[in-house]
Scaffold this active site. Structure first.
Site, PDB file in Angstrom:
ATOM      1  N   HIS A 118     132.118  21.409  47.813  1.00 53.19           N
ATOM      2  CA  HIS A 118     132.261  22.796  47.361  1.00 53.19           C
ATOM      3  C   HIS A 118     133.395  22.931  46.352  1.00 53.19           C
ATOM      4  CE1 HIS A 118     132.483  27.149  47.532  1.00 53.19           C
ATOM      5  NE2 HIS A 118     131.392  27.162  48.275  1.00 53.19           N
TER       6      HIS A 118
ATOM      7  N   GLY B 271     152.602  36.448  41.422  1.00 55.56           N
ATOM      8  CA  GLY B 271     153.152  35.125  41.713  1.00 55.56           C
ATOM      9  C   GLY B 271     153.559  34.366  40.469  1.00 55.56           C
TER      10      GLY B 271
ATOM     11  N   HIS C 103     150.700  26.209  42.407  1.00 54.97           N
ATOM     12  CA  HIS C 103     151.465  25.671  43.536  1.00 54.97           C
ATOM     13  C   HIS C 103     151.064  24.194  43.691  1.00 54.97           C
ATOM     14  CE1 HIS C 103     152.726  24.853  47.649  1.00 54.97           C
ATOM     15  NE2 HIS C 103     153.508  25.917  47.566  1.00 54.97           N
ATOM     16  N   PRO C 104     152.042  23.270  43.779  1.00 50.56           N
ATOM     17  CA  PRO C 104     151.722  21.840  43.719  1.00 50.56           C
ATOM     18  C   PRO C 104     150.711  21.366  44.777  1.00 50.56           C
ATOM     19  CG  PRO C 104     154.027  22.222  44.360  1.00 50.56           C
ATOM     20  CD  PRO C 104     153.487  23.521  43.853  1.00 50.56           C
TER      21      PRO C 104
ATOM     22  N   ALA D 109     149.107  23.845  47.211  1.00 45.48           N
ATOM     23  CA  ALA D 109     148.221  24.918  47.671  1.00 45.48           C
ATOM     24  C   ALA D 109     147.422  25.563  46.536  1.00 45.48           C
ATOM     25  CB  ALA D 109     149.021  25.987  48.415  1.00 45.48           C
ATOM     26  N   GLY D 110     147.663  25.156  45.301  1.00 45.85           N
ATOM     27  CA  GLY D 110     146.862  25.647  44.183  1.00 45.85           C
ATOM     28  C   GLY D 110     147.039  27.121  43.888  1.00 45.85           C
TER      29      GLY D 110
END
Lengths: 304, 304
Positions: free
Chosen positions: B81, B162, B167-168, B170-171
């Site tokens: 997915h 944000g 985020h390295p 968590a994307g």
């Protein structure tokens, strides 16, 4: 959550303070919700709609019956509606996660307590009836409060619970389990009352129609149309959609369309789910797939 | 009772202990009910279905997103997915006594908190979108986690909340309000897939059909029939019964009957009430006339 509904009828429709005191007995019980209550001064009668968990409903109905016994004196009561007791009738209906058998058991427990502790003779009726002539409420009530002293001494009319003599002020009471009753009216695009009468006759049980349908033709004067007005006494066995479709094709015979319908008062979710299921040909649909039903089940489980 | 539903998707479908830890964050919050959750190891993805009062849902989703950030590292994630974040998407749906506007507000509050407190870039999508190209989730997700560092620095893809860098581990995450999606499949009495495909084409939005229908033809091999499989993306504006009737008359053109249908997963009560209301021509029917709905309203009022 297990739910029983009850629609007790009280022989007081004028003194609102008396009604309030009776309804308050239900308000005091956790796990009982008062969905509706209304009084008719001409009938001199009030109807309360309650639902709740079985144990709580039993408690509320017992306390309401006790309060009605203390506040209503049938010797001074008159009204258009036939009656035999201060609390006249207590129908019990299994509405959610409860069975007919549980409901019958409940009617017997409640009946026994009313008989023993309140000294009011109790007749079990409908699905709880202990003999065929006690199935029909109107059959039990025949003669009313005034003539009950001579009726109650007959062997055939010995009460199911309680003393063998009428309570001097509170009379007697009928308690029984029955199916949910849905008031369903179908409006026809004609002002010809004959057509409504003929269709009512075609669908109602008494004249050869569906087993769980009572029906009459009515005029809606303001709209200049007529209506087939029905009590659906068992929507599980005689579903709304089937009766609707028969009314539709009977009306077609007269060139008359159905122009609308209405459900008066409350209806159980399942009665509507059955309609949707039929017309969409839904396979294996379960009402627990309904979001609100699922939430209700969750919330009520927390409360247990 | 005011209810919002949410169906957050997490990029973990194998390690059940991780899923449990994330779901536990929702379990801890009063006023949130977990209706369902399931994981797909091939997709390496889990979907949780929650409902609850808006403030509680917001709290639960924030805490779940935080937990997913701490436990899922997209640098080590692969699955069928497409995905762009540890928490990939947070859809919010107004389901009971809540409006689209309230839901959009909630998505913005939640998005701001995720951006500010968890340092994860947030994109508002669907009804919450701040530009037309952000309405579609697949448009936002294009490029996925691996290519997002070059996408996020483009002016058109500046996050709504944000930091301006991915985020390295968590994307990024999409948060948005949308309508309730009903999976509705209609089965045809033929094994000719061409007929299902033609009817799917007739009813779906993209090829000229109803605005809120996505549809495809499918074979049900075991039953030797075919199916028009649909996502109904707004049952209020494109109701089930209307689409069903069009499928019926399109199928009649090929001499093919509808043999059944199914609703997959949960459905809001109103979608079924609309069906019953249509076929019975019910006048002024209100879902608060449904016993279970009335009880739910009572119970939830007590809890407030």
């Amino acid at each position: 959550m297990r739910l029983i509904e009850s629609v007790p009828n009280f022989s007081e429709g004028k003194r609102s303070e008396v009604i309030e005191e009776i309804v308050n007995e239900a308000r005091k019980i956790d796990g009982v919700w008062i969905l509706d209550y209304s009084s008719d001064p001409n009938h001199n009668r009030s109807v309360v709609t309650l639902t709740g968990i079985p144990e709580a409903i039993e408690e509320a109905l017992f306390n309401m019956t006790k309060k009605a016994r203390d506040l209503i004196d049938l010797k001074n009561h008159s009204g258009e509606h036939p009656r035999m007791g201060a609390t006249d009738v207590i129908p019990l209906v299994p509405v959610m996660n409860t069975t007919k058998d549980e409901c019958i058991e409940l009617s017997k427990r409640l009946g026994r307590r009313i008989g023993d502790e309140l000294s009011i003779p109790v007749y079990l009726y409908e699905d709880s009836a202990t003999s065929p002539e006690r199935v029909s409420l109107s059959n039990i009530r025949k003669g009313e409060f005034e003539n009950f002293p001579s009726k109650i001494i007959q062997e055939a009319w010995k009460p199911d619970f309680g003393p063998s003599s009428v309570h001097p002020s509170a009379g007697v009471v009928a308690v029984g389990c029955r199916e949910y009753l849905i008031a369903f009216n179908v409006n026809l695009g004609t002002d010809n009352i004959e057509i409504a009468n003929k269709i009512a006759k075609a669908v109602r049980h008494i004249s050869g129609g569906f087993r769980y349908v009572k029906a009459l033709g009515f005029r809606l004067e303001d709209r200049r149309i007529v209506q087939v007005s029905m009590n659906m006494t068992n929507y599980r066995k005689t579903p709304l959609f089937r009766v609707y479709e028969v009314i539709k094709f009977e009306a077609e015979r007269y060139g008359v369309p159905i122009v609308g319908s209405e459900i008066v008062g409350l209806t159980p979710l399942q009665a509507l789910v059955d309609v949707a299921e039929h017309y969409l040909k839904l396979e294996k649909f379960d009402s627990s797939s309904i979001l609100e039903k699922r939430v209700l089940d969750f919330i009520s489980r927390e409360g247990e």
